[in-house]
Design a protein around this motif. Structure first.
Motif, PDB file in Angstrom:
ATOM      1  N   VAL A  26      -3.968  63.593  30.904  1.00  0.00           N
ATOM      2  CA  VAL A  26      -3.139  62.502  30.977  1.00  0.00           C
ATOM      3  C   VAL A  26      -1.787  62.784  31.514  1.00  0.00           C
ATOM      4  O   VAL A  26      -1.355  63.938  31.432  1.00  0.00           O
ATOM      5  CB  VAL A  26      -3.294  61.914  29.349  1.00  0.00           C
ATOM      6  N   LEU A  27      -1.068  62.192  32.204  1.00  0.00           N
ATOM      7  CA  LEU A  27       0.026  62.059  32.476  1.00  0.00           C
ATOM      8  C   LEU A  27       1.063  61.600  31.813  1.00  0.00           C
ATOM      9  O   LEU A  27       1.077  60.364  31.272  1.00  0.00           O
ATOM     10  CB  LEU A  27       0.044  61.313  34.087  1.00  0.00           C
ATOM     11  N   VAL A  28       2.259  62.432  31.192  1.00  0.00           N
ATOM     12  CA  VAL A  28       3.217  62.142  30.278  1.00  0.00           C
ATOM     13  C   VAL A  28       4.442  62.331  30.966  1.00  0.00           C
ATOM     14  O   VAL A  28       4.696  63.109  31.610  1.00  0.00           O
ATOM     15  CB  VAL A  28       2.996  63.261  28.939  1.00  0.00           C
ATOM     16  N   GLU A  29       5.357  61.271  30.743  1.00  0.00           N
ATOM     17  CA  GLU A  29       6.956  61.280  31.110  1.00  0.00           C
ATOM     18  C   GLU A  29       7.821  61.086  30.080  1.00  0.00           C
ATOM     19  O   GLU A  29       7.731  60.777  28.995  1.00  0.00           O
ATOM     20  CB  GLU A  29       6.801  60.411  32.146  1.00  0.00           C
ATOM     21  N   PHE A  30       8.758  61.927  30.538  1.00  0.00           N
ATOM     22  CA  PHE A  30      10.123  61.653  29.716  1.00  0.00           C
ATOM     23  C   PHE A  30      11.389  61.729  30.393  1.00  0.00           C
ATOM     24  O   PHE A  30      11.175  62.281  31.679  1.00  0.00           O
ATOM     25  CB  PHE A  30      10.148  62.847  28.433  1.00  0.00           C
ATOM     26  N   VAL A  31      12.629  61.662  29.801  1.00  0.00           N
ATOM     27  CA  VAL A  31      13.820  61.682  30.529  1.00  0.00           C
ATOM     28  C   VAL A  31      14.666  62.834  29.920  1.00  0.00           C
ATOM     29  O   VAL A  31      14.678  62.957  28.662  1.00  0.00           O
ATOM     30  CB  VAL A  31      14.523  60.334  30.391  1.00  0.00           C
ATOM     31  N   ASP A  32      15.163  63.577  30.873  1.00  0.00           N
ATOM     32  CA  ASP A  32      15.992  64.692  30.207  1.00  0.00           C
ATOM     33  C   ASP A  32      17.363  64.183  29.758  1.00  0.00           C
ATOM     34  O   ASP A  32      17.613  62.992  30.015  1.00  0.00           O
ATOM     35  CB  ASP A  32      16.011  65.772  31.276  1.00  0.00           C
ATOM     36  N   ALA A  33      18.417  65.008  29.382  1.00  0.00           N
ATOM     37  CA  ALA A  33      19.552  64.869  29.004  1.00  0.00           C
ATOM     38  C   ALA A  33      20.357  64.016  30.150  1.00  0.00           C
ATOM     39  O   ALA A  33      21.440  63.453  29.994  1.00  0.00           O
ATOM     40  CB  ALA A  33      20.377  66.028  28.456  1.00  0.00           C
ATOM     41  N   LEU A  34      20.049  64.299  31.318  1.00  0.00           N
ATOM     42  CA  LEU A  34      20.991  63.916  32.570  1.00  0.00           C
ATOM     43  C   LEU A  34      20.149  62.438  32.871  1.00  0.00           C
ATOM     44  O   LEU A  34      20.697  61.887  33.980  1.00  0.00           O
ATOM     45  CB  LEU A  34      21.041  64.834  33.652  1.00  0.00           C
ATOM     46  N   GLY A  35      19.259  62.003  32.352  1.00  0.00           N
ATOM     47  CA  GLY A  35      18.525  60.878  32.697  1.00  0.00           C
ATOM     48  C   GLY A  35      17.595  60.739  33.936  1.00  0.00           C
ATOM     49  O   GLY A  35      16.978  59.995  34.325  1.00  0.00           O
ATOM     50  N   ARG A  86       6.010  82.731  36.556  1.00  0.00           N
ATOM     51  CA  ARG A  86       6.863  83.985  36.551  1.00  0.00           C
ATOM     52  C   ARG A  86       6.847  84.579  35.146  1.00  0.00           C
ATOM     53  O   ARG A  86       7.721  85.440  35.208  1.00  0.00           O
ATOM     54  CB  ARG A  86       7.930  83.830  37.379  1.00  0.00           C
ATOM     55  N   GLY A  87       6.387  83.768  34.135  1.00  0.00           N
ATOM     56  CA  GLY A  87       6.454  84.085  32.914  1.00  0.00           C
ATOM     57  C   GLY A  87       7.753  84.052  32.144  1.00  0.00           C
ATOM     58  O   GLY A  87       8.149  84.344  31.178  1.00  0.00           O
ATOM     59  N   ILE A  88       8.643  83.240  32.911  1.00  0.00           N
ATOM     60  CA  ILE A  88       9.901  82.489  32.328  1.00  0.00           C
ATOM     61  C   ILE A  88       9.446  81.401  31.700  1.00  0.00           C
ATOM     62  O   ILE A  88       8.749  80.454  31.940  1.00  0.00           O
ATOM     63  CB  ILE A  88      11.045  82.362  33.614  1.00  0.00           C
ATOM     64  N   PRO A  89      10.066  81.097  30.445  1.00  0.00           N
ATOM     65  CA  PRO A  89      10.197  79.799  29.625  1.00  0.00           C
ATOM     66  C   PRO A  89      10.003  78.592  30.432  1.00  0.00           C
ATOM     67  O   PRO A  89      11.188  78.445  31.060  1.00  0.00           O
ATOM     68  CB  PRO A  89      10.858  80.021  28.190  1.00  0.00           C
ATOM     69  N   PHE A  90       9.220  77.942  30.375  1.00  0.00           N
ATOM     70  CA  PHE A  90       9.504  76.394  30.949  1.00  0.00           C
ATOM     71  C   PHE A  90      10.292  75.654  30.157  1.00  0.00           C
ATOM     72  O   PHE A  90       9.960  75.349  29.091  1.00  0.00           O
ATOM     73  CB  PHE A  90       8.140  75.643  31.199  1.00  0.00           C
ATOM     74  N   ALA A  91      11.538  75.390  30.451  1.00  0.00           N
ATOM     75  CA  ALA A  91      12.380  74.690  29.422  1.00  0.00           C
ATOM     76  C   ALA A  91      13.207  73.637  30.136  1.00  0.00           C
ATOM     77  O   ALA A  91      13.253  73.449  31.437  1.00  0.00           O
ATOM     78  CB  ALA A  91      13.413  75.761  28.880  1.00  0.00           C
ATOM     79  N   PHE A  92      13.741  72.725  29.419  1.00  0.00           N
ATOM     80  CA  PHE A  92      14.362  71.529  29.881  1.00  0.00           C
ATOM     81  C   PHE A  92      15.456  70.998  28.849  1.00  0.00           C
ATOM     82  O   PHE A  92      15.178  71.276  27.634  1.00  0.00           O
ATOM     83  CB  PHE A  92      13.516  70.354  30.363  1.00  0.00           C
ATOM     84  N   ASP A  93      16.550  70.413  29.413  1.00  0.00           N
ATOM     85  CA  ASP A  93      17.798  69.813  28.332  1.00  0.00           C
ATOM     86  C   ASP A  93      17.600  68.646  28.084  1.00  0.00           C
ATOM     87  O   ASP A  93      17.089  67.660  29.023  1.00  0.00           O
ATOM     88  CB  ASP A  93      19.073  70.108  29.176  1.00  0.00           C
ATOM     89  N   VAL A  94      17.459  68.239  26.751  1.00  0.00           N
ATOM     90  CA  VAL A  94      17.465  66.853  26.195  1.00  0.00           C
ATOM     91  C   VAL A  94      18.306  66.717  25.250  1.00  0.00           C
ATOM     92  O   VAL A  94      19.144  67.610  24.751  1.00  0.00           O
ATOM     93  CB  VAL A  94      15.859  66.731  25.745  1.00  0.00           C
ATOM     94  N   ARG A  95      18.740  65.278  25.131  1.00  0.00           N
ATOM     95  CA  ARG A  95      19.612  65.059  23.863  1.00  0.00           C
ATOM     96  C   ARG A  95      19.143  65.383  22.618  1.00  0.00           C
ATOM     97  O   ARG A  95      18.192  65.149  22.070  1.00  0.00           O
ATOM     98  CB  ARG A  95      19.936  63.450  23.973  1.00  0.00           C
TER      99      ARG A  95
END
Length: 107
Positions: A26-35, A86-95
């Protein structure tokens, strides 16, 4: 909520992509803190038990995350199931105010 806490990030399951590999993608979408929009593709079970090929899309779902950092009203979160190549956490900024606390253990 605090750094290290588990949380749910509300998202939208936009499309059922395919039945293979089981139990389906399934494809899931969201919006980060900057829209900015982001899309994740994974097995439906990762995002919620109610996502089926026969479900009506789009539909609400959630992304299980851990809070990595908090800076004012912005939280850096990472999904519990993935890391980058590369073993770095996959992260994103959200409100911070959109996150829902999780009090049960993850499997």
């Amino acid at each position: 909520m605090a750094v290290g806490d588990k949380c749910e990030l509300p998202a939208t399951a936009a499309y059922w992509l395919c039945d293979e590999p089981q139990p389906g993608l399934v494809l899931v979408e969201f919006v980060d803190a900057l829209g900015r929009p982001h899309w994740l593709i994974d097995k439906c079970a990762i995002f919620g038990a109610d996502l089926l090929p026969t479900s009506t899309y789009p539909r609400p779902t959630r992304i299980l995350c851990a809070i990595e950092e908090i800076n004012g009203e912005i939280a850096t979160v990472s999904p519990w199931w993935t890391i980058s190549r590369r073993g770095i956490p996959f992260a994103f900024d959200v409100r911070l105010d959109v996150l829902i606390p999780v009090t049960t253990d993850w499997q």
